[in-house]
Design a protein around this motif. Structure first.
Motif, PDB file in Angstrom:
ATOM      1  N   TYR A  13      -6.231 -24.460  27.070  1.00 54.72           N
ATOM      2  CA  TYR A  13      -6.721 -23.088  26.992  1.00 54.72           C
ATOM      3  C   TYR A  13      -8.086 -22.856  27.649  1.00 54.72           C
ATOM      4  N   ILE A  14      -8.907 -23.933  27.802  1.00 59.16           N
ATOM      5  CA  ILE A  14     -10.237 -23.726  28.388  1.00 59.16           C
ATOM      6  C   ILE A  14     -10.161 -23.395  29.875  1.00 59.16           C
ATOM      7  N   TRP A  15      -8.975 -23.549  30.458  1.00 59.72           N
ATOM      8  CA  TRP A  15      -8.774 -23.107  31.846  1.00 59.72           C
ATOM      9  C   TRP A  15      -9.191 -21.646  32.001  1.00 59.72           C
ATOM     10  N   TYR A  16      -8.934 -20.872  30.948  1.00 56.53           N
ATOM     11  CA  TYR A  16      -9.290 -19.452  30.972  1.00 56.53           C
ATOM     12  C   TYR A  16     -10.788 -19.255  31.242  1.00 56.53           C
ATOM     13  N   ILE A  17     -11.606 -20.049  30.578  1.00 59.20           N
ATOM     14  CA  ILE A  17     -13.053 -19.955  30.777  1.00 59.20           C
ATOM     15  C   ILE A  17     -13.426 -20.427  32.179  1.00 59.20           C
ATOM     16  N   MET A  18     -12.725 -21.471  32.659  1.00 56.34           N
ATOM     17  CA  MET A  18     -13.092 -22.057  33.947  1.00 56.34           C
ATOM     18  C   MET A  18     -12.907 -21.079  35.097  1.00 56.34           C
ATOM     19  N   VAL A  19     -11.833 -20.279  35.077  1.00 59.02           N
ATOM     20  CA  VAL A  19     -11.548 -19.446  36.247  1.00 59.02           C
ATOM     21  C   VAL A  19     -11.971 -17.989  36.105  1.00 59.02           C
ATOM     22  N   LEU A  20     -12.791 -17.669  35.108  1.00 58.62           N
ATOM     23  CA  LEU A  20     -13.329 -16.313  35.039  1.00 58.62           C
ATOM     24  C   LEU A  20     -14.154 -16.039  36.308  1.00 58.62           C
ATOM     25  N   PRO A  21     -14.237 -14.773  36.776  1.00 59.70           N
ATOM     26  CA  PRO A  21     -14.962 -14.489  38.014  1.00 59.70           C
ATOM     27  C   PRO A  21     -16.418 -14.931  37.943  1.00 59.70           C
TER      28      PRO A  21
ATOM     29  N   ARG B 166     -21.475 -23.153  31.748  1.00 57.95           N
ATOM     30  CA  ARG B 166     -20.742 -22.863  32.978  1.00 57.95           C
ATOM     31  C   ARG B 166     -21.637 -22.451  34.155  1.00 57.95           C
ATOM     32  N   PRO B 167     -22.566 -21.502  33.950  1.00 52.17           N
ATOM     33  CA  PRO B 167     -23.423 -21.141  35.095  1.00 52.17           C
ATOM     34  C   PRO B 167     -24.213 -22.329  35.628  1.00 52.17           C
ATOM     35  N   THR B 168     -24.717 -23.154  34.712  1.00 51.33           N
ATOM     36  CA  THR B 168     -25.489 -24.329  35.130  1.00 51.33           C
ATOM     37  C   THR B 168     -24.610 -25.304  35.910  1.00 51.33           C
ATOM     38  N   ILE B 169     -23.420 -25.559  35.379  1.00 51.74           N
ATOM     39  CA  ILE B 169     -22.512 -26.496  36.049  1.00 51.74           C
ATOM     40  C   ILE B 169     -22.143 -25.983  37.433  1.00 51.74           C
ATOM     41  N   LEU B 170     -21.855 -24.695  37.509  1.00 51.85           N
ATOM     42  CA  LEU B 170     -21.498 -24.111  38.805  1.00 51.85           C
ATOM     43  C   LEU B 170     -22.643 -24.262  39.802  1.00 51.85           C
TER      44      LEU B 170
ATOM     45  N   LEU C  44     -10.485 -30.641  45.596  1.00 56.38           N
ATOM     46  CA  LEU C  44     -11.474 -31.662  45.234  1.00 56.38           C
ATOM     47  C   LEU C  44     -12.641 -31.048  44.478  1.00 56.38           C
ATOM     48  N   TRP C  45     -13.126 -29.922  44.992  1.00 61.49           N
ATOM     49  CA  TRP C  45     -14.207 -29.227  44.295  1.00 61.49           C
ATOM     50  C   TRP C  45     -13.752 -28.862  42.896  1.00 61.49           C
ATOM     51  N   PHE C  46     -12.515 -28.350  42.789  1.00 63.97           N
ATOM     52  CA  PHE C  46     -12.036 -27.895  41.483  1.00 63.97           C
ATOM     53  C   PHE C  46     -11.903 -29.052  40.502  1.00 63.97           C
ATOM     54  N   ILE C  47     -11.451 -30.209  40.994  1.00 64.55           N
ATOM     55  CA  ILE C  47     -11.314 -31.364  40.095  1.00 64.55           C
ATOM     56  C   ILE C  47     -12.666 -31.765  39.512  1.00 64.55           C
ATOM     57  N   SER C  48     -13.693 -31.808  40.354  1.00 64.21           N
ATOM     58  CA  SER C  48     -15.002 -32.208  39.816  1.00 64.21           C
ATOM     59  C   SER C  48     -15.515 -31.168  38.820  1.00 64.21           C
ATOM     60  N   TYR C  49     -15.284 -29.905  39.140  1.00 65.50           N
ATOM     61  CA  TYR C  49     -15.665 -28.820  38.216  1.00 65.50           C
ATOM     62  C   TYR C  49     -14.915 -28.960  36.893  1.00 65.50           C
ATOM     63  N   ALA C  50     -13.598 -29.116  36.985  1.00 66.50           N
ATOM     64  CA  ALA C  50     -12.763 -29.204  35.778  1.00 66.50           C
ATOM     65  C   ALA C  50     -13.124 -30.433  34.950  1.00 66.50           C
TER      66      ALA C  50
ATOM     67  N   GLY D  44     -17.295 -12.170  45.291  1.00 66.94           N
ATOM     68  CA  GLY D  44     -15.939 -11.648  45.176  1.00 66.94           C
ATOM     69  C   GLY D  44     -14.867 -12.720  45.080  1.00 66.94           C
ATOM     70  N   THR D  45     -15.273 -14.008  45.010  1.00 65.63           N
ATOM     71  CA  THR D  45     -14.257 -15.054  44.866  1.00 65.63           C
ATOM     72  C   THR D  45     -14.246 -15.578  43.439  1.00 65.63           C
ATOM     73  N   PHE D  46     -13.280 -16.442  43.140  1.00 70.72           N
ATOM     74  CA  PHE D  46     -13.151 -17.015  41.813  1.00 70.72           C
ATOM     75  C   PHE D  46     -13.296 -18.527  41.899  1.00 70.72           C
ATOM     76  N   PRO D  47     -13.805 -19.149  40.837  1.00 71.06           N
ATOM     77  CA  PRO D  47     -13.903 -20.616  40.868  1.00 71.06           C
ATOM     78  C   PRO D  47     -12.528 -21.253  40.651  1.00 71.06           C
ATOM     79  N   ASP D  48     -11.689 -21.286  41.633  1.00 73.27           N
ATOM     80  CA  ASP D  48     -10.374 -21.902  41.477  1.00 73.27           C
ATOM     81  C   ASP D  48     -10.027 -22.728  42.715  1.00 73.27           C
ATOM     82  N   THR D  49      -8.831 -23.322  42.701  1.00 77.59           N
ATOM     83  CA  THR D  49      -8.452 -24.216  43.810  1.00 77.59           C
ATOM     84  C   THR D  49      -8.244 -23.458  45.107  1.00 77.59           C
ATOM     85  N   LYS D  50      -7.789 -22.218  44.992  1.00 77.56           N
ATOM     86  CA  LYS D  50      -7.473 -21.449  46.199  1.00 77.56           C
ATOM     87  C   LYS D  50      -8.736 -21.190  47.015  1.00 77.56           C
ATOM     88  N   ASN D  51      -9.834 -20.888  46.346  1.00 77.51           N
ATOM     89  CA  ASN D  51     -11.047 -20.516  47.049  1.00 77.51           C
ATOM     90  C   ASN D  51     -11.901 -21.705  47.477  1.00 77.51           C
TER      91      ASN D  51
END
Lengths: 177, 275
Positions: free
Chosen positions: A37-45, A92-96, A119-125, A108-115
């Motif tokens: 469920y924490i995926w929801y927090i990860m990909v918020l704009p 989250r802001p600090t980690i980002l 590899l970036w997303f794995i380290s973030y996750a 205007g982008t989202f922190p997800d794999t598409k953008n």
């Protein structure tokens, strides 16, 4: 704008239901329980205001806490998911900022794999899941009776959460290159 | 004043976080049992409803398994009934009038929520105080003891499973009647540890363990499990027996809550003595 808001509200309930009705009932082995469920927090704009981020995290964690598995079946006291989810929302802001790509985040982008690529997303996750699971399992097992075993649970469940999050991202974007 | 306001706005993210986190942690560390229990009563009914719905569905797939367990249990009960002497024989009419003639009875219950893979496992049953369940009653399954009732709402109750670090049960060796305390070390859902059995008696692998009847929760002689491994404590004064639990917690569906009619009387008397 309203459209997007609706989507996030819908997604909120979907994520909680998926977590409590399906994932919480899967018992792979004694150590593993993924918390997708924490995926929801990860990909918020990126431009989510701080208060909204924290409120989302609070109600998300509370939702998971209160549902069937949350009270008795989970063996954890009420509030553990809330506390852990709040913590990652706060960080989250600090980690980002830590792991920002060379040319910074585009507006205007989202922190997800598409953008930002897989590899970036794995380290973030990994960072987010790590902090969340660590807090969660240690609050669950307050006495620190068996440090190593709790650490093993953090590790095993964390891996599984990561796998499910990546699978889900893959389904969403049909595996971007 | 204006400065303070500016400060609050500037650190609003941190302040909101701290407030919410304190609220969350206070839920985790709540020691005051009363409002907590109240909250449980409300949420438990909601939870129970959801759990019952999923359970109805899941139960369907376990019907044949469940049947065979029930049949074997029936057989065992019939045998026991046949062997049991009539207890009320020899009692005069006055005592049979004032007492029901038996001390324990069993309330059948359905497990609607269960976990085995946490460090503190709980079970939810579909019976509550309307059906006569009260906190601290014992719960047994078809194959052995299951736990002790903790919270009770109108139609549901939660049970501290044997697979819980808070569980402590008084258990004895069927062959010698020496009793000790059963605890769960948290490694496997099939294994528990029996402590405080004095080191000078003989214990063998495979010895049967039953409840001692020394607490009001369980009557004497409910099945618990078998000795799996015989170990001594470092000092050697006591055994530390590894126990295979006879109840398989992974397929727990039907259980019985044990009601002890003499419980209040016994506890009241004991309380007076200890004071």
């Amino acid at each position: 704008m309203i459209d997007q808001l609706n989507r996030y509200v819908f997604r909120f309930f979907l994520v909680i239901l998926f977590q409590v009705l399906i994932l919480n009932n899967i018992q792979f082995s004694g150590y593993i329980n993924p918390y997708f469920y924490i995926w929801y927090i990860m990909v918020l704009p990126f431009d989510t205001p701080g208060w909204a981020l924290l409120l989302c995290a609070f109600f998300l964690g509370f939702g998971v806490d209160v549902f069937p598995q949350g009270i008795s079946g989970n063996g954890s006291s009420l509030g553990t998911h809330t506390a852990a989810t709040l913590l990652i929302a706060f960080m989250r802001p600090t980690i980002l900022r830590w792991i920002n790509p060379r040319d910074d985040y585009e507006p205007g982008t989202f922190p997800d794999t598409k953008n930002y690529g897989i590899l970036w997303f794995i380290s973030y996750a990994l960072i987010m899941i790590g902090i969340h699971h660590f807090t969660l399992f240690f609050l669950e097992d307050l006495s620190l009776r068996d440090f190593l075993r709790t650490l093993l649970r953090v590790f095993m469940s964390g891996i599984f959460t990561l796998i499910i999050v990546l699978l889900w991202e893959g389904i969403r974007f049909r595996i971007p290159r | 004043m204006q400065n303070l306001l500016r400060l609050i706005i500037r650190f609003s993210f941190q302040i909101i976080f701290v407030i919410l986190e304190i609220f969350a942690l206070s839920m985790v560390f709540k020691r005051n049992p009363l409002p907590h229990a109240r909250f449980f009563e409300i949420t438990q009914d909601v939870n129970g409803f959801f759990a019952t719905q999923t359970n109805h569905f899941a139960r369907f797939f376990h019907l044949s398994d469940e049947n065979s367990v029930l049949v074997t249990e029936n057989a065992r009960l019939r045998n026991e009934l046949a062997r049991r002497p009539l207890k009320s024989a020899g009692k005069d009419s006055v005592s049979t009038l004032s007492q029901p003639g038996y001390v324990y009875d069993y309330i059948a219950a359905q497990v609607v929520n269960n976990s085995i893979n946490k460090q503190n496992n709980y079970i939810t049953l579909d019976v509550g105080y309307r059906q006569g369940v009260r906190p601290d009653m014992g719960v047994v399954g078809p194959e052995g003891i299951v736990g002790i009732v903790r919270n009770v709402s109108a139609n549901f109750s939660t049970v501290i499973s044997v697979l819980n670090s808070k569980f402590k049960g008084s258990v004895k060796l069927a062959s010698t009647n020496y009793f000790g305390t059963l605890i769960w070390p948290g490694h496997s859902y099939q294994e528990a540890v029996l402590t405080e059995i004095p080191g000078h008696i003989n214990v063998y692998v495979g010895d049967t363990l039953i409840t001692s009847g020394l607490t009001s929760a369980f009557p004497d002689g409910e099945r618990v499990g078998f000795v799996k491994e015989v170990n001594h404590t470092p000092s050697g004064t006591f055994y530390e027996l590894k126990v295979t639990l006879s109840q398989d917690f992974k397929k727990l569906t039907r259980v019985y809550v044990i009601r002890n009619f003499n419980k209040t009387e016994q506890e009241k008397l004991e309380l007076q003595t200890y004071d």
